[in-house]
Design a protein around this motif. Structure first.
Motif, PDB file in Angstrom:
ATOM      1  N   CYS A  41     -15.169  35.090 -27.623  1.00 32.28           N
ATOM      2  CA  CYS A  41     -13.865  35.137 -28.295  1.00 32.28           C
ATOM      3  C   CYS A  41     -12.989  36.122 -27.531  1.00 32.28           C
ATOM      4  N   LYS A  42     -11.699  35.900 -27.555  1.00 30.13           N
ATOM      5  CA  LYS A  42     -10.797  36.820 -26.862  1.00 30.13           C
ATOM      6  C   LYS A  42     -10.908  38.221 -27.435  1.00 30.13           C
TER       7      LYS A  42
ATOM      8  N   TYR B 144     -14.268  31.815 -23.418  1.00 32.83           N
ATOM      9  CA  TYR B 144     -13.718  31.421 -24.719  1.00 32.83           C
ATOM     10  C   TYR B 144     -12.632  30.357 -24.616  1.00 32.83           C
TER      11      TYR B 144
ATOM     12  N   HIS C 205     -20.448  38.882 -27.812  1.00 37.54           N
ATOM     13  CA  HIS C 205     -19.310  39.352 -28.603  1.00 37.54           C
ATOM     14  C   HIS C 205     -19.502  40.848 -28.764  1.00 37.54           C
TER      15      HIS C 205
ATOM     16  N   GLN D  61     -15.002  34.485 -41.115  1.00 37.78           N
ATOM     17  CA  GLN D  61     -14.906  34.976 -39.741  1.00 37.78           C
ATOM     18  C   GLN D  61     -16.258  34.891 -39.036  1.00 37.78           C
TER      19      GLN D  61
ATOM     20  N   GLU E  76     -16.779  31.411 -37.872  1.00 35.23           N
ATOM     21  CA  GLU E  76     -15.980  31.100 -36.682  1.00 35.23           C
ATOM     22  C   GLU E  76     -16.629  31.674 -35.425  1.00 35.23           C
ATOM     23  N   ILE E  77     -17.176  32.858 -35.544  1.00 40.26           N
ATOM     24  CA  ILE E  77     -17.848  33.467 -34.394  1.00 40.26           C
ATOM     25  C   ILE E  77     -19.088  32.666 -34.018  1.00 40.26           C
TER      26      ILE E  77
ATOM     27  N   SER F 150     -18.021  29.866 -32.092  1.00 38.70           N
ATOM     28  CA  SER F 150     -17.560  30.283 -30.759  1.00 38.70           C
ATOM     29  C   SER F 150     -18.727  30.411 -29.786  1.00 38.70           C
TER      30      SER F 150
END
Length: 390
Positions: A93-94, A106, A134, A185, A188-189, A192
Motif C-alpha cells: 500500500c502507498k 501497490y 506493510h 481497513q 483492505e490491507i 492489498s
C-alpha cells in the motif's frame, strides 16, 4: 578487410556452464561439492547453490518505482555467485511504505520496471524473489541515512497517516500516534497483499518473501507488547496470528501453490513478556499444517525499543536451527554470517537450508565467488570476464 557484424546474444559454447555454477562439477551434484554450493529444489524453483542475497531496503525509489539504480544494484549480484536475489521490502500500500523513498508493488504501473530487472537477472541464470510488506506503525519515517533517521514524519513535513494494531507508537517518546486499524481497513490491507502477489507473478518473480518481522505491520500484530486489541485480531495467541494467516491465504489465491512462499519472522522479540521462540515454534507448526508456506526466513527483534540483544557472529542461527529441527520445515539463517566455513558448518549440521547474506554483498557484489574461493572451488563467471582467469 570484411567487418563481421557482432550478434548479441551470441551462441555460447556447448560446454559453457551458466554463471555461478561450480566448474568441473561431477555428474553427481553432491560428490565433492561443499553443501553451500549444492543445488536445492524448493517447489518449482531450482537453486544452483544455497547463497541468497537477503532483502535490504535501499530507500532509492520515487512513488514506489524501481529505477536505474535498482537495475544496476540487483543485476550485479546475478554475476556474483548467488543463486537467489530477494528484492527489498516493497510496500503493498502507498501508506504502508517505511518512507517516501521506499519501493512499492501497490500499483500495476510498478510491474514494468520490476519485470525489466527480473528478466535481466534471469538471463544470468539466477532466481529472483521479492519481499512484500506493510510497515504499519513504523511507516511515514525518515530514511536511515538522512538527519532524524527513522523518526516518524509529521503530515506537515510530508508524512502521512499511519496505522497499527493499536495506538501504541514504536518510538515511546513520539507525539505522533498510529491510528488503530478498523476491521474494514484490515480487510483492505489483506486484499492489498493478494494484489501485490498477483503483480509479483506478472513481473516474473520466482518466489515471495512475506515480511512478518522487525516490527512492521504483520509482526506488530503477533506480539502482545504492540497488539492490545480485544477483537478477532487481538488478545490470545490464535487471535494475534490471525492477520498473518489471513494474509497468507489471500496471497495464495494469486500466488500458485507450485511457487515458493517464504515468511520472514522475528523468532524472538528480545523483550520480557514479548514474542518468544516458543511462540515462533507454535506458529511454524500451524503454518506447516496449512501447507501454504515453504520456508521460514529466521530473523529476530525490531518490534520494541526495549529489546536487549547480544549481537555477535551467527547470533540468530540458533533460532533457525530450533525451528528446522523441531518443525522439519525449511529455514534460512541470516545475520553476521561472514565466511564460508561458518556457512558450511550451519548447513552441514542441519541448522538451516539456505544462508542469507546482506552486508557482505553490499561490500562485495562478488561475495559468492569469495565464499567459493574459501572452500577451494571455482565458479563460472560471465564469459565476457574470462580474461580474469589468465
Amino acid at each position: 578487410m570484411v567487418h563481421r557484424e557482432f550478434e548479441y546474444p551470441y551462441k555460447l559454447p556447448e560446454d559453457y556452464l551458466p554463471i555461478g555454477h561450480v566448474k568441473n562439477q561431477s555428474t553427481d551434484n553432491s560428490k565433492g561439492i561443499p553443501t553451500l554450493f549444492q543445488p536445492i529444489q524448493i517447489k518449482d524453483m531450482l537453486l544452483k547453490n544455497r547463497i541468497i542475497v537477503s532483502p535490504m531496503c535501499m530507500y532509492s525509489s520515487k512513488d514506489g518505482y524501481m529505477n536505474d539504480f535498482h537495475m544496476v544494484h540487483y543485476s550485479q549480484y546475478s554475476r556474483g555467485g548467488a543463486s537467489l536475489i530477494i528484492f527489498e521490502a516493497s510496500a503493498v500500500c502507498k501508506d504502508g511504505r517505511i518512507s517516501s523513498a521506499d519501493a512499492g508493488i501497490y500499483m500495476d504501473e510498478h510491474i514494468e520496471g520490476l519485470k525489466k530487472i527480473v528478466n535481466f537477472i534471469h538471463a544470468n541464470d539466477t532466481k529472483v524473489g521479492i519481499q512484500i510488506s506493510h510497515a504499519g506503525r513504523k511507516s511515514s519515517s525518515t530514511p536511515p541515512f538522512l538527519p532524524n533517521a527513522r523518526r516518524t514524519v509529521a503530515l506537515e513535513d510530508g508524512g502521512w497517516e499511519f496505522y497499527g494494531p493499536t495506538e501504541i507508537p514504536f518510538h515511546s517518546d513520539s507525539k505522533l500516534i498510529p491510528h488503530q486499524l478498523t476491521i474494514d481497513q484490515i480487510n483492505e490491507i489483506i486484499k492489498s497483499f493478494g494484489q501485490a502477489a498477483r503483480r509479483a507473478l506478472e513481473a516474473g518473480f520466482d518466489m515471495i518473501d512475506l515480511h512478518s518481522a522487525h516490527g512492521y505491520l504483520l509482526d506488530s500484530f503477533l506480539s502482545s507488547t504492540s497488539n492490545k486489541r480485544t477483537d478477532q485480531y487481538g488478545g490470545d495467541f490464535n487471535s494475534r496470528i490471525k492477520l498473518l494467516l489471513d494474509v497468507i491465504k489471500e496471497v495464495r489465491v494469486y500466488w500458485p501453490i507450485s511457487k515458493p512462499l517464504f515468511v520472514r519472522i522475528s523468532c524472538t522479540e528480545w523483550v520480557e513478556n514479548g514474542w518468544t521462540l516458543d511462540d515462533s515454534l507454535k506458529l511454524t507448526e500451524i503454518l506447516q499444517e496449512q501447507g501454504l508456506v515453504d520456508l521460514i526466513d529466521c530473523s529476530t527483534g525490531g518490534n520494541s525499543q526495549n529489546q536487549k540483544i547480544t549481537v555477535g557472529p551467527m547470533y540468530q542461527v540458533p533460532f533457525s536451527s530450533e525451528i528446522r529441527q523441531k518443525s522439519k520445515i525449511l529455514t534460512s539463517a541470516v545475520g553476521l554470517i561472514k565466511n564460508a566455513a561458518d556457512s558450511e558448518e550451519i548447513l552441514k549440521q542441519g541448522k538451516a537450508d539456505l544462508i542469507m547474506y546482506g552486508r557482505p554483498f553490499l561490500k562485495d557484489p562478488y561475495f559468492g565467488h569469495k565464499l567459493a574461493s574459501e572452500l577451494g572451488i571455482d565458479l563460472e563467471v560471465p564469459i565476457q570476464y574470462n580474461m580474469t582467469r589468465r
